[in-house]
Scaffold this motif. Sequence first.
Motif, PDB file in Angstrom:
ATOM      1  N   HIS A   1      -2.503  -7.766  47.779  1.00 52.78           N
ATOM      2  CA  HIS A   1      -3.052  -8.301  49.004  1.00 52.78           C
ATOM      3  C   HIS A   1      -1.891  -8.756  49.881  1.00 52.78           C
ATOM      4  O   HIS A   1      -2.298  -9.446  50.858  1.00 52.78           O
ATOM      5  CB  HIS A   1      -3.969  -9.304  48.591  1.00 52.78           C
ATOM      6  CG  HIS A   1      -5.229  -8.844  47.868  1.00 52.78           C
ATOM      7  ND1 HIS A   1      -6.232  -7.940  48.437  1.00 52.78           N
ATOM      8  CD2 HIS A   1      -5.333  -8.843  46.539  1.00 52.78           C
ATOM      9  CE1 HIS A   1      -6.986  -7.659  47.478  1.00 52.78           C
ATOM     10  NE2 HIS A   1      -6.488  -8.207  46.228  1.00 52.78           N
TER      11      HIS A   1
ATOM     12  N   CYS B   1      -9.892  -4.473  53.744  1.00 53.44           N
ATOM     13  CA  CYS B   1      -9.712  -4.629  52.107  1.00 53.44           C
ATOM     14  C   CYS B   1     -11.071  -5.350  51.407  1.00 53.44           C
ATOM     15  O   CYS B   1     -11.629  -5.878  52.157  1.00 53.44           O
ATOM     16  CB  CYS B   1      -8.383  -5.575  51.864  1.00 53.44           C
ATOM     17  SG  CYS B   1      -8.002  -5.693  50.056  1.00 53.44           S
TER      18      CYS B   1
ATOM     19  N   CYS C   1     -10.920  -7.623  49.615  1.00 52.94           N
ATOM     20  CA  CYS C   1     -10.808  -9.217  49.542  1.00 52.94           C
ATOM     21  C   CYS C   1     -11.261  -9.817  51.242  1.00 52.94           C
ATOM     22  O   CYS C   1     -11.271 -10.894  51.333  1.00 52.94           O
ATOM     23  CB  CYS C   1      -9.377  -9.383  49.527  1.00 52.94           C
ATOM     24  SG  CYS C   1      -8.289  -9.259  51.039  1.00 52.94           S
TER      25      CYS C   1
ATOM     26  N   CYS D   1      -4.174  -4.729  53.705  1.00 50.45           N
ATOM     27  CA  CYS D   1      -3.643  -5.153  52.367  1.00 50.45           C
ATOM     28  C   CYS D   1      -2.923  -3.875  51.591  1.00 50.45           C
ATOM     29  O   CYS D   1      -3.290  -2.722  51.860  1.00 50.45           O
ATOM     30  CB  CYS D   1      -4.413  -5.645  51.501  1.00 50.45           C
ATOM     31  SG  CYS D   1      -5.328  -7.455  51.837  1.00 50.45           S
TER      32      CYS D   1
HETATM   33 ZN   LIG Z   1      -6.865  -7.557  50.519  1.00 48.80          ZN
END
Ligand SMILES: [Zn+2]
Length: 314
Positions: free
Chosen positions: A154, A164, A166, A171
């Motif tokens: 990340h 991403c 996340c 990332c």
């Molecule tokens: Zn990420």
Amino acid sequence: MTTTIGIDLGGTKLLAVRLEDGEVVAREHFTTPGEATELVSGALAAIREVWGNGVDAVGAGVAGLVQYPEGVFVWGPHVAGTSVRLRSELEAELEVPVVVDNDANTAAWAELQRGAAVGCDDMLLVTLGSGIGGAIVIDGRVHRGSTFAGEWGHMLYQEHGLLCDCGKQGCWETVASGPALVRLAREFITLNPDGQLAHRLRDEALTGEAITRAADAGDESARGLVAQVGAALGRGLCSLIAILDPQMIVVGGGLGSIGESLLGPARRVAADALHGGAHRTLPPILVAELGPEAGAIGAALLAEDRVRGRLVLD
Ligand SMILES: [Zn+2]
């Protein structure tokens, strides 16, 4: 005899192994439906598949942020649950000691003990699968920073880049992972619907495994896509080398096991991009030797260390 069980809880895979005096005597691989699996029940189901007489301890590696040694799974983009007290819940259920760590940390431990990094004190492990995991080993020990060191999947690779898992954009793992390879292949096939690769893959699901099989079979387009992911891998590795200058980098995980068609381009790009590259040597970038089982084996080895008093958690 010491008997331990190790499990690796990843985004789409769950692996369990039983070790007797360090040797794998049973193994089970499951494909999980991603976030549908509840962490504790999924872990228990996997452990019971390889359970045998006289299990002394259990280890678990989990993809995501893990508070160590408490064994709390804090959060991860590829695994369900937040703030799960995995270690204490498993200890209460199984009535044996349990060690819980990040899955890349357990995989690094396995590669250090019996894989590609035996005898190495300063190494980085980069795991490629649903995302990128990482572990830092300094002076023969896993370096944790404040708590969560090594989450370089990340780190920002591209401003305003791809979304991403996340929740952030750009990332590194958005361009160097199994899903990144699948995305590239999908784009390529859309642009070349009558090409050889489209023809070869028309009857099967578009997965990282299918694309790498095509590459292994000599399909030039598939090899080009793998090389593109390898180049993105190499750019990120260059940053890690600039920061940590390890003795070696071991690349593992499902995608990492592809080997040279991925790592060759990664090495070339990293060597080109490394500052002062004409005056220093690129550290060896090697394929992990224990393959996708490394995380589970490392977790079982940590459990063995705990039984033998080499690892004290509290
Ligand atoms: Zn990420």
